[in-house]
Write a protein that holds these residues in place. Structure first.
Motif, PDB file in Angstrom:
ATOM      1  N   ASN A 117      66.807  37.994   8.484  1.00  0.00           N
ATOM      2  CA  ASN A 117      65.856  38.607   7.571  1.00  0.00           C
ATOM      3  C   ASN A 117      66.084  38.015   6.189  1.00  0.00           C
ATOM      4  O   ASN A 117      67.127  38.243   5.574  1.00  0.00           O
ATOM      5  CB  ASN A 117      66.043  40.131   7.540  1.00  0.00           C
ATOM      6  N   PRO A 118      65.143  37.225   5.679  1.00  0.00           N
ATOM      7  CA  PRO A 118      65.362  36.554   4.393  1.00  0.00           C
ATOM      8  C   PRO A 118      65.214  37.520   3.218  1.00  0.00           C
ATOM      9  O   PRO A 118      64.836  38.674   3.388  1.00  0.00           O
ATOM     10  CB  PRO A 118      64.254  35.507   4.369  1.00  0.00           C
ATOM     11  N   ILE A 119      65.477  36.999   2.046  1.00  0.00           N
ATOM     12  CA  ILE A 119      65.269  37.778   0.835  1.00  0.00           C
ATOM     13  C   ILE A 119      63.774  38.042   0.675  1.00  0.00           C
ATOM     14  O   ILE A 119      62.953  37.135   0.898  1.00  0.00           O
ATOM     15  CB  ILE A 119      65.841  37.039  -0.389  1.00  0.00           C
ATOM     16  N   SER A 120      63.448  39.258   0.290  1.00  0.00           N
ATOM     17  CA  SER A 120      62.050  39.646   0.159  1.00  0.00           C
ATOM     18  C   SER A 120      61.301  38.704  -0.785  1.00  0.00           C
ATOM     19  O   SER A 120      61.769  38.400  -1.894  1.00  0.00           O
ATOM     20  CB  SER A 120      61.977  41.079  -0.384  1.00  0.00           C
ATOM     21  N   GLY A 121      60.163  38.225  -0.331  1.00  0.00           N
ATOM     22  CA  GLY A 121      59.346  37.351  -1.168  1.00  0.00           C
ATOM     23  C   GLY A 121      59.637  35.878  -1.023  1.00  0.00           C
ATOM     24  O   GLY A 121      58.917  35.040  -1.576  1.00  0.00           O
ATOM     25  N   HIS A 122      60.696  35.544  -0.287  1.00  0.00           N
ATOM     26  CA  HIS A 122      61.031  34.135  -0.091  1.00  0.00           C
ATOM     27  C   HIS A 122      60.172  33.539   1.016  1.00  0.00           C
ATOM     28  O   HIS A 122      60.225  33.977   2.150  1.00  0.00           O
ATOM     29  CB  HIS A 122      62.518  33.981   0.245  1.00  0.00           C
ATOM     30  N   ALA A 123      59.415  32.516   0.652  1.00  0.00           N
ATOM     31  CA  ALA A 123      58.490  31.922   1.610  1.00  0.00           C
ATOM     32  C   ALA A 123      59.177  30.938   2.556  1.00  0.00           C
ATOM     33  O   ALA A 123      58.728  30.726   3.673  1.00  0.00           O
ATOM     34  CB  ALA A 123      57.362  31.210   0.871  1.00  0.00           C
ATOM     35  N   THR A 124      60.247  30.329   2.080  1.00  0.00           N
ATOM     36  CA  THR A 124      60.892  29.281   2.875  1.00  0.00           C
ATOM     37  C   THR A 124      62.149  29.820   3.541  1.00  0.00           C
ATOM     38  O   THR A 124      62.974  30.471   2.900  1.00  0.00           O
ATOM     39  CB  THR A 124      61.246  28.077   1.997  1.00  0.00           C
ATOM     40  N   LEU A 125      62.257  29.565   4.820  1.00  0.00           N
ATOM     41  CA  LEU A 125      63.414  30.013   5.595  1.00  0.00           C
ATOM     42  C   LEU A 125      63.990  28.823   6.333  1.00  0.00           C
ATOM     43  O   LEU A 125      63.269  27.975   6.853  1.00  0.00           O
ATOM     44  CB  LEU A 125      62.999  31.108   6.585  1.00  0.00           C
ATOM     45  N   TYR A 126      65.319  28.770   6.363  1.00  0.00           N
ATOM     46  CA  TYR A 126      66.045  27.654   6.970  1.00  0.00           C
ATOM     47  C   TYR A 126      67.060  28.177   7.990  1.00  0.00           C
ATOM     48  O   TYR A 126      67.661  29.221   7.781  1.00  0.00           O
ATOM     49  CB  TYR A 126      66.850  26.878   5.924  1.00  0.00           C
ATOM     50  N   TRP A 127      67.259  27.410   9.029  1.00  0.00           N
ATOM     51  CA  TRP A 127      68.396  27.613   9.932  1.00  0.00           C
ATOM     52  C   TRP A 127      69.266  26.356   9.866  1.00  0.00           C
ATOM     53  O   TRP A 127      68.778  25.240  10.083  1.00  0.00           O
ATOM     54  CB  TRP A 127      67.946  27.833  11.367  1.00  0.00           C
ATOM     55  N   TYR A 128      70.527  26.564   9.561  1.00  0.00           N
ATOM     56  CA  TYR A 128      71.505  25.490   9.535  1.00  0.00           C
ATOM     57  C   TYR A 128      72.552  25.733  10.623  1.00  0.00           C
ATOM     58  O   TYR A 128      72.895  26.878  10.937  1.00  0.00           O
ATOM     59  CB  TYR A 128      72.232  25.435   8.189  1.00  0.00           C
ATOM     60  N   GLN A 129      73.068  24.640  11.150  1.00  0.00           N
ATOM     61  CA  GLN A 129      74.206  24.703  12.072  1.00  0.00           C
ATOM     62  C   GLN A 129      75.424  24.106  11.357  1.00  0.00           C
ATOM     63  O   GLN A 129      75.336  23.016  10.799  1.00  0.00           O
ATOM     64  CB  GLN A 129      73.918  23.900  13.340  1.00  0.00           C
ATOM     65  N   GLN A 130      76.525  24.839  11.377  1.00  0.00           N
ATOM     66  CA  GLN A 130      77.738  24.322  10.763  1.00  0.00           C
ATOM     67  C   GLN A 130      78.863  24.313  11.788  1.00  0.00           C
ATOM     68  O   GLN A 130      79.414  25.362  12.139  1.00  0.00           O
ATOM     69  CB  GLN A 130      78.141  25.135   9.536  1.00  0.00           C
ATOM     70  N   ILE A 131      79.190  23.135  12.247  1.00  0.00           N
ATOM     71  CA  ILE A 131      80.309  22.960  13.178  1.00  0.00           C
ATOM     72  C   ILE A 131      81.598  22.905  12.370  1.00  0.00           C
ATOM     73  O   ILE A 131      81.615  22.396  11.242  1.00  0.00           O
ATOM     74  CB  ILE A 131      80.101  21.689  14.016  1.00  0.00           C
ATOM     75  N   LEU A 132      82.662  23.413  12.929  1.00  0.00           N
ATOM     76  CA  LEU A 132      83.946  23.491  12.230  1.00  0.00           C
ATOM     77  C   LEU A 132      84.339  22.139  11.643  1.00  0.00           C
ATOM     78  O   LEU A 132      84.345  21.120  12.343  1.00  0.00           O
ATOM     79  CB  LEU A 132      85.018  23.975  13.198  1.00  0.00           C
ATOM     80  N   GLY A 133      84.626  22.143  10.342  1.00  0.00           N
ATOM     81  CA  GLY A 133      85.061  20.925   9.682  1.00  0.00           C
ATOM     82  C   GLY A 133      83.938  20.050   9.164  1.00  0.00           C
ATOM     83  O   GLY A 133      84.188  18.983   8.612  1.00  0.00           O
ATOM     84  N   GLN A 134      82.699  20.502   9.343  1.00  0.00           N
ATOM     85  CA  GLN A 134      81.557  19.725   8.887  1.00  0.00           C
ATOM     86  C   GLN A 134      80.711  20.531   7.913  1.00  0.00           C
ATOM     87  O   GLN A 134      80.835  21.755   7.827  1.00  0.00           O
ATOM     88  CB  GLN A 134      80.696  19.296  10.080  1.00  0.00           C
ATOM     89  N   GLY A 135      79.852  19.847   7.195  1.00  0.00           N
ATOM     90  CA  GLY A 135      78.913  20.536   6.334  1.00  0.00           C
ATOM     91  C   GLY A 135      77.741  21.084   7.126  1.00  0.00           C
ATOM     92  O   GLY A 135      77.521  20.687   8.272  1.00  0.00           O
ATOM     93  N   PRO A 136      76.990  21.998   6.537  1.00  0.00           N
ATOM     94  CA  PRO A 136      75.819  22.546   7.230  1.00  0.00           C
ATOM     95  C   PRO A 136      74.790  21.454   7.534  1.00  0.00           C
ATOM     96  O   PRO A 136      74.541  20.583   6.704  1.00  0.00           O
ATOM     97  CB  PRO A 136      75.264  23.558   6.225  1.00  0.00           C
ATOM     98  N   LYS A 137      74.204  21.530   8.711  1.00  0.00           N
ATOM     99  CA  LYS A 137      73.164  20.596   9.128  1.00  0.00           C
ATOM    100  C   LYS A 137      71.885  21.371   9.387  1.00  0.00           C
ATOM    101  O   LYS A 137      71.891  22.338  10.145  1.00  0.00           O
ATOM    102  CB  LYS A 137      73.590  19.841  10.390  1.00  0.00           C
ATOM    103  N   LEU A 138      70.789  20.950   8.750  1.00  0.00           N
ATOM    104  CA  LEU A 138      69.529  21.656   8.902  1.00  0.00           C
ATOM    105  C   LEU A 138      68.987  21.497  10.317  1.00  0.00           C
ATOM    106  O   LEU A 138      68.858  20.387  10.826  1.00  0.00           O
ATOM    107  CB  LEU A 138      68.504  21.115   7.901  1.00  0.00           C
TER     108      LEU A 138
END
Lengths: 108, 117
Positions: free
Chosen positions: B24-45
């Motif tokens: 559930n995003p912040i109210s009013g936020h039009a853009t929503l993202y899902w990122y995957q973050q594997i241990l030891g790595q940065g988030p990947k969109l």
């Protein structure tokens, strides 16, 4: 292709010492760069962005287009600075691309 | 202001099972993202929505991952069947709007930790 590189996975400094977390990027356009931080047991959050030219919690970062770098600096480290730091690039496709992150540990 | 909410926080499943994460995003936020973050790595969109439309899903493994945001607010991310390499933290994030006016400032949830055994 856009890429963000943080060469140090781990960085450990003593309290009061200067800190520099390195970030290099590759991007053919005009980049927008950011530093995000994740403190222990907290969510990932924005620390600062290059367009604001701001200092947050004593940290600054200067975009160097010649060296394609955006290093994060603080003159005197504090224990509460211990965290994971991620450099990120906002590209022309409206996508935020993250580096691998650097775990900063400040020793007392 | 309430932050980005995610559930469940933790999930352990066996390989080949399915799992779903909710955001559930912040109210009013039009853009929503899902990122995957594997241990030891940065988030990947994985996927980016603008309202209820998909903007970018180029890195979503579509043979097993799916995501939807039917009413332009909440979103679900599903994995079916799960593989061992799907073990990661799944981060949902939102921003006020897409594009440079949002300045790359996106707000993250606490993440959903998935372990596939």
């Amino acid at each position: 292709a856009q890429r963000v590189t943080q060469p140090e996975k781990l960085l450990s400094v003593f309290k009061g010492a200067p800190v520099e977390l390195k970030c290099n990027y590759s991007y053919s356009g005009s980049p927008e760069l950011f530093w995000y931080v994740q403190y222990s047991r907290q969510r990932l959050q924005l620390l600062l962005r290059h367009i604001s030219r701001e200092s947050i919690k004593g940290f600054t970062a200067d975009l160097n287009k010649g060296e394609t770098s955006f290093h994060l600096k603080k003159p005197f480290a504090q224990e509460e600075d211990s965290a994971m730091y991620y450099c990120a690039l906002f590209n022309g496709a409206q996508k935020l691309v993250f580096g691998q992150g650097t775990r900063l540990t400040i020793n007392p | 202001e309430a932050g980005v909410a995610q559930s469940p926080r933790y999930k352990i499943i066996e390989k080949r099972q399915s799992v779903a994460f909710w955001c559930n995003p912040i109210s009013g936020h039009a853009t929503l993202y899902w990122y995957q973050q594997i241990l030891g790595q940065g988030p990947k969109l994985l996927i980016q929505f603008q309202n209820n439309g998909v903007v970018d899903d180029s890195q979503l493994p579509k043979d097993r991952f799916s995501a939807e945001r039917l009413k332009g607010v909440d979103s679900t991310l599903k994995i079916q069947p799960a593989k061992l390499e799907d073990s990661a933290v799944y981060l949902c994030a939102s921003s006020f709007n897409q594009g440079r006016s949002s300045g790359g400032t996106i707000y993250f949830g606490e993440g959903s930790w998935l372990t596939v055994v």
